[in-house]
Design an enzyme around this catalytic site. Sequence first.
Site, short mmCIF file in Angstrom:
data_model
loop_
_atom_site.label_atom_id
_atom_site.label_comp_id
_atom_site.label_asym_id
_atom_site.label_seq_id
_atom_site.Cartn_x
_atom_site.Cartn_y
_atom_site.Cartn_z
NE ARG A 115 18.31 17.66 16.26
CZ ARG A 115 18.13 18.91 16.64
NH1 ARG A 115 18.24 19.23 17.92
NH2 ARG A 115 17.85 19.86 15.76
CB SER A 132 3.98 22.04 12.15
OG SER A 132 3.55 21.07 13.06
CG ASP A 134 0.77 20.34 16.02
OD1 ASP A 134 -0.38 19.94 15.76
OD2 ASP A 134 1.70 20.26 15.18
N PRO A 167 23.09 12.91 13.71
CG PRO A 167 23.62 12.59 11.47
CD PRO A 167 23.45 11.85 12.76
#
Length: 518
Positions: free
Chosen positions: A487, A56, A262, A479
């Site tokens: 985070r 990706s 992307d 987490p």
Amino acid sequence: MCIKYPIPEGVKISYGTAGFRADASIISSTVFRVGILAALRSLKTISVIGIMITASHNQISDNGVKIADPSGGMLTQEWEPFADLHGNAPDPQNLVNLISEFAKKENISFGGDYSAEVLLGRDTRPSGESLLEAARQGISSVVGAVATDMGILTTPQLHWMVRYRNMGKSSLETDYFKQLSNSFRCLMDYIPGEMTASEMDELIVDGANGVGGAKLEVVRNSGREGEGVLNHGVGADFVQKEKIVPSGFGQADVGKRCASLDGDADQFVYFHVLPGSNNKIELVDGDKILSLFALFIKQQLAVLSKEDGRQVHLGIVQTAYANGASTDYLKKLGLEVALTPTGVKYLHEKAYDYDIGIYFEANGHGTILFSASFLSWLETRNKELASTPEVELINQAVGDALSGVLLVEVILRHMGWSIQKWSELYQDLPSRQLKVKVMDRTAVTTANAEAEVVKPTGLQEAINCEVAKYTMGRSFVRPSGTEDVIRVYAEASTQEEADNLAKSVAQHVDRFLGFGSS
């Protein structure tokens, strides 16, 4: 054959929303095993399964592999624990034992009437060809299994092909483009004449030097003939995180409508370049894409409801990372908004709860799902709607940047909106994301779609105290799924307050779980 693809010493990779993903030099054994796994899944479901070789928006040296289930969606969550065990079995004998036990548990028989069939796709990464061969070898190691190489594809194309193949429909790449182009033209023809009176500028697309750029005729950063590096200073992930122009864009593009894909074209964002801003942009992210789609569909449903009286259950699905201003905007429209844990697999599953379910992450990954009963109602209501262009334009298997961009263009033309007007739907609240290194991320458990900490005791109370100090403050922690970090996300009415809130919450996380300093 397992001996040909041994697991490198010390390597352990987990199967997540993005499948397995790592440096391309260490992942061939994993891809080989995913080939076996996909063949097992095909035998279990008596359906065609897909394997996509891609990493990706990761750097070009990385690669990965993921499985597309019969619906075209991601591998069922029930099989993820086995995928982890299977992908990390330490030796050939252990792998054979695992497969044997799992096949017995799942009632998978070999050498029966149905032979496994797996469609293979890869993006433009140099490592893709050899990894695709590893997947093919894995598939072929299962008795009677057939691997079909579909070529270089966007991730959404591979998912679409699996979905349509299992629906008994023609599923070549030419069929995909024919469906999108026909639906787009049909929708453009529906737009009333007065809506097209104001000329819209041409869309400029950043292809991230990836496979999406290779599929478009008019695009910058196409990656053709080795020009540019995949995802390096380009692409949706770069634009969304850095909020500056991608390579190949600049002051000559001020005010123009731009879109950025992307690397594998399963997510997209829009932007326009600000004047005299040292290449700063006004970002139109996944939250605003979702809001545009929701507003348009709500308007169309209002027309249908007047004519027919049927109440259609329209639902919006977001994660806690969605900007609070977007959630407030959607609720003020009278729409139902549900939150799920972070990860497309959770959003996609929740969207099935509605007649029409719309989901997007801020990074531009999302789609629209239509229930079978809603589609049946459309079909019986009017034969002209049996193959509605709105539905045909949308890739219901997975987020698709190419189909998503086309739908955005139709809606903006229908509304007669510039990208500036779209951007002004609401004003994002300033936010900040941080991460704190911890000894054990599993020590944190959350509830309410990750918006509230359950353990360790006392941490949520500390977060609440910090949030209460700020106007429009909001913060949560979760987490990481891949590394020992927690985070931290924070929002407030000003950037300075959002920064301070994130910092203070990070300090509490460190106090409860860290090594003593952030």
